[in-house]
Scaffold this active site. Structure first.
Site, PDB file in Angstrom:
ATOM      1  N   TYR A 136     -12.536   5.604   2.805  1.00  0.00           N
ATOM      2  CA  TYR A 136     -13.584   4.804   3.426  1.00  0.00           C
ATOM      3  C   TYR A 136     -13.783   5.004   4.917  1.00  0.00           C
ATOM      4  O   TYR A 136     -14.707   4.457   5.479  1.00  0.00           O
ATOM      5  CB  TYR A 136     -13.364   3.308   3.149  1.00  0.00           C
ATOM      6  CG  TYR A 136     -12.004   2.810   3.589  1.00  0.00           C
ATOM      7  CD1 TYR A 136     -10.989   2.662   2.658  1.00  0.00           C
ATOM      8  CD2 TYR A 136     -11.753   2.506   4.912  1.00  0.00           C
ATOM      9  CE1 TYR A 136      -9.739   2.213   3.046  1.00  0.00           C
ATOM     10  CE2 TYR A 136     -10.506   2.048   5.309  1.00  0.00           C
ATOM     11  CZ  TYR A 136      -9.503   1.912   4.374  1.00  0.00           C
ATOM     12  OH  TYR A 136      -8.275   1.476   4.759  1.00  0.00           O
TER      13      TYR A 136
ATOM     14  N   THR B 293       0.844  -1.200   0.000  1.00  0.00           N
ATOM     15  CA  THR B 293       0.000   0.000   0.000  1.00  0.00           C
ATOM     16  C   THR B 293       0.875   1.244   0.000  1.00  0.00           C
ATOM     17  O   THR B 293       2.088   1.166  -0.179  1.00  0.00           O
ATOM     18  CB  THR B 293      -1.034  -0.082   1.155  1.00  0.00           C
ATOM     19  OG1 THR B 293      -1.955   0.997   1.004  1.00  0.00           O
ATOM     20  CG2 THR B 293      -0.388  -0.032   2.522  1.00  0.00           C
TER      21      THR B 293
ATOM     22  N   GLY C 166      -8.878  13.423 -10.006  1.00  0.00           N
ATOM     23  CA  GLY C 166      -7.577  13.041  -9.460  1.00  0.00           C
ATOM     24  C   GLY C 166      -6.702  12.474 -10.557  1.00  0.00           C
ATOM     25  O   GLY C 166      -7.196  11.890 -11.521  1.00  0.00           O
TER      26      GLY C 166
ATOM     27  N   THR D 181      -4.239  19.850 -10.892  1.00  0.00           N
ATOM     28  CA  THR D 181      -3.147  20.136 -11.827  1.00  0.00           C
ATOM     29  C   THR D 181      -3.488  19.430 -13.134  1.00  0.00           C
ATOM     30  O   THR D 181      -3.262  18.235 -13.289  1.00  0.00           O
ATOM     31  CB  THR D 181      -1.807  19.600 -11.259  1.00  0.00           C
ATOM     32  OG1 THR D 181      -1.720  19.988  -9.889  1.00  0.00           O
ATOM     33  CG2 THR D 181      -0.617  20.113 -12.032  1.00  0.00           C
TER      34      THR D 181
ATOM     35  N   GLY E 149      -3.380  11.084  -9.541  1.00  0.00           N
ATOM     36  CA  GLY E 149      -2.249  10.436  -8.853  1.00  0.00           C
ATOM     37  C   GLY E 149      -2.329   8.933  -9.068  1.00  0.00           C
ATOM     38  O   GLY E 149      -3.045   8.441  -9.950  1.00  0.00           O
ATOM     39  N   GLY E 150      -1.608   8.210  -8.226  1.00  0.00           N
ATOM     40  CA  GLY E 150      -1.557   6.755  -8.355  1.00  0.00           C
ATOM     41  C   GLY E 150      -2.929   6.109  -8.197  1.00  0.00           C
ATOM     42  O   GLY E 150      -3.243   5.130  -8.881  1.00  0.00           O
TER      43      GLY E 150
ATOM     44  N   LYS F 231       3.606   1.519  -3.987  1.00  0.00           N
ATOM     45  CA  LYS F 231       3.107   0.724  -5.114  1.00  0.00           C
ATOM     46  C   LYS F 231       3.989   0.840  -6.363  1.00  0.00           C
ATOM     47  O   LYS F 231       4.107  -0.093  -7.138  1.00  0.00           O
ATOM     48  CB  LYS F 231       1.659   1.123  -5.446  1.00  0.00           C
ATOM     49  CG  LYS F 231       0.688   0.735  -4.332  1.00  0.00           C
ATOM     50  CD  LYS F 231      -0.741   1.065  -4.703  1.00  0.00           C
ATOM     51  CE  LYS F 231      -1.662   0.835  -3.514  1.00  0.00           C
ATOM     52  NZ  LYS F 231      -3.072   1.082  -3.836  1.00  0.00           N
TER      53      LYS F 231
END
Ligand code: ATR
Length: 277
Positions: A225, A65, A130, A156, A132-133, A69
């Protein structure tokens, strides 16, 4: 006495919050498997060393996690197609001297949407917030379900453009219109599913999206969550259906469990018991 238990772990930083040990132990118990599964905190600059220690201990599999990653992707000796496309790994399988890197995040999201929430993505219009990853890790799995449109947006915007360029070949192969819009322009279009894949939720920061993007009949899904975010609160106030990412978490774990044990665990009872907590 020989320990016949298979050993697994989740590695991250921070890791104390991880529900993965609980989820995998519940799956194992339900299926009569005797496993050990622990959470391992790796120093930020020590991921590879920590992994080598775990390999020396003959672990059978590892979940990875944040924030490791990408490093896990580099470390893996071979990759599943989902991991290769996302360039990120959340599940490592040790098999015949190979370290196989998988990415089950996208499968987890899609199963939660389709099987648990009954939102079928085919021909739907999706907005993914989003770049990101977390966002990149789920795009290919969503494209596979052939929505009519997948729109990317991010604070961005250049980052969304980079992802769009990278993923467009896959979008074309599934006949999906993959495009990018700037956050303020969101309200002028209707989306069936709006997914928050930003880390803004961690600090409950406002995304600055116009709340008119939420409609009755649309689903607002936050990958976060463990708390109700401002994204979810705004969506609710506009009459949208809402969901947090607990189901995605359990479903990505179920896919990792399947990779390791070749058994598809029941997820519903695990989601319900975690929600009750
Ligand atoms: P992850 O791997 O969890 O996706 P990341 O790679 O750091 O983490 O990406 C975080 C994402 O959340 C990015 O899309 C980021 O936007 P920027 O690319 O503009 O940085 C987004 N994000 C984080 N905080 C945000 C905020 N307050 N408002 C809007 N977007 C935010």
């Amino acid at each position: 006495m020989t320990d016949l238990k298979k050993h697994f772990a989740v590695i991250g930083n921070p890791i104390h919050h991880s529900l993965s040990p609980q989820i995998h132990r519940a799956f194992a118990k339900e299926n009569g498997l005797h496993i050990a599964y622990e959470a391992i905190l790796s120093p930020l600059d020590q991921f590879t060393n920590t992994m080598h220690k775990l390999i020396a201990q003959k672990l059978s599999g590892v979940n990875v996690t944040l924030p490791f990653k990408k490093e896990a992707y580099q470390l893996a000796t071979t990759h599943s197609s989902h991991a290769r496309i996302a360039e990120a790994v959340n599940t490592l399988e040790f098999k015949q001297g190979e370290m196989i890197g998988h990415n089950t995040d996208g499968i987890g999201l899609v199963r939660d949407l389709e099987q648990n929430l009954d939102i079928h993505l085919k021909n739907k219009k999706i907005l993914l917030i989003g770049a990101g990853g977390a966002a990149e890790g789920v795009i290919y799995s969503m494209l596979e379900k052939k929505p009519s449109e997948l729109t990317l947006t991010n604070r961005t915007i250049e980052k969304s453009n980079v992802i769009q360029k990278k993923m467009d070949v896959h979008a074309k192969s599934f006949n999906v219109h993959l495009n990018v819009i700037e956050i303020p322009k969101c309200p002028h279009q209707y989306f069936d599913v709006i997914i928050n894949a930003t880390s803004a939720s961690l600090s409950d920061a406002n995304l600055n999206i116009d709340h008119k993007v939420f409609h009755e009949g649309s689903l607002a899904y936050d990958m976060m969550y463990d708390k109700e975010t401002s994204f979810i609160r705004e969506a609710k106030s506009r009459g949208s259906k809402v969901s947090d990412g607990l189901g995605m978490l359990v479903e990505q774990a179920a896919e990792a469990f399947f990779i390791w044990h070749h058994i598809k665990p029941q997820t519903k009872s695990v989601i319900e018991s975690l929600r009750a907590l």
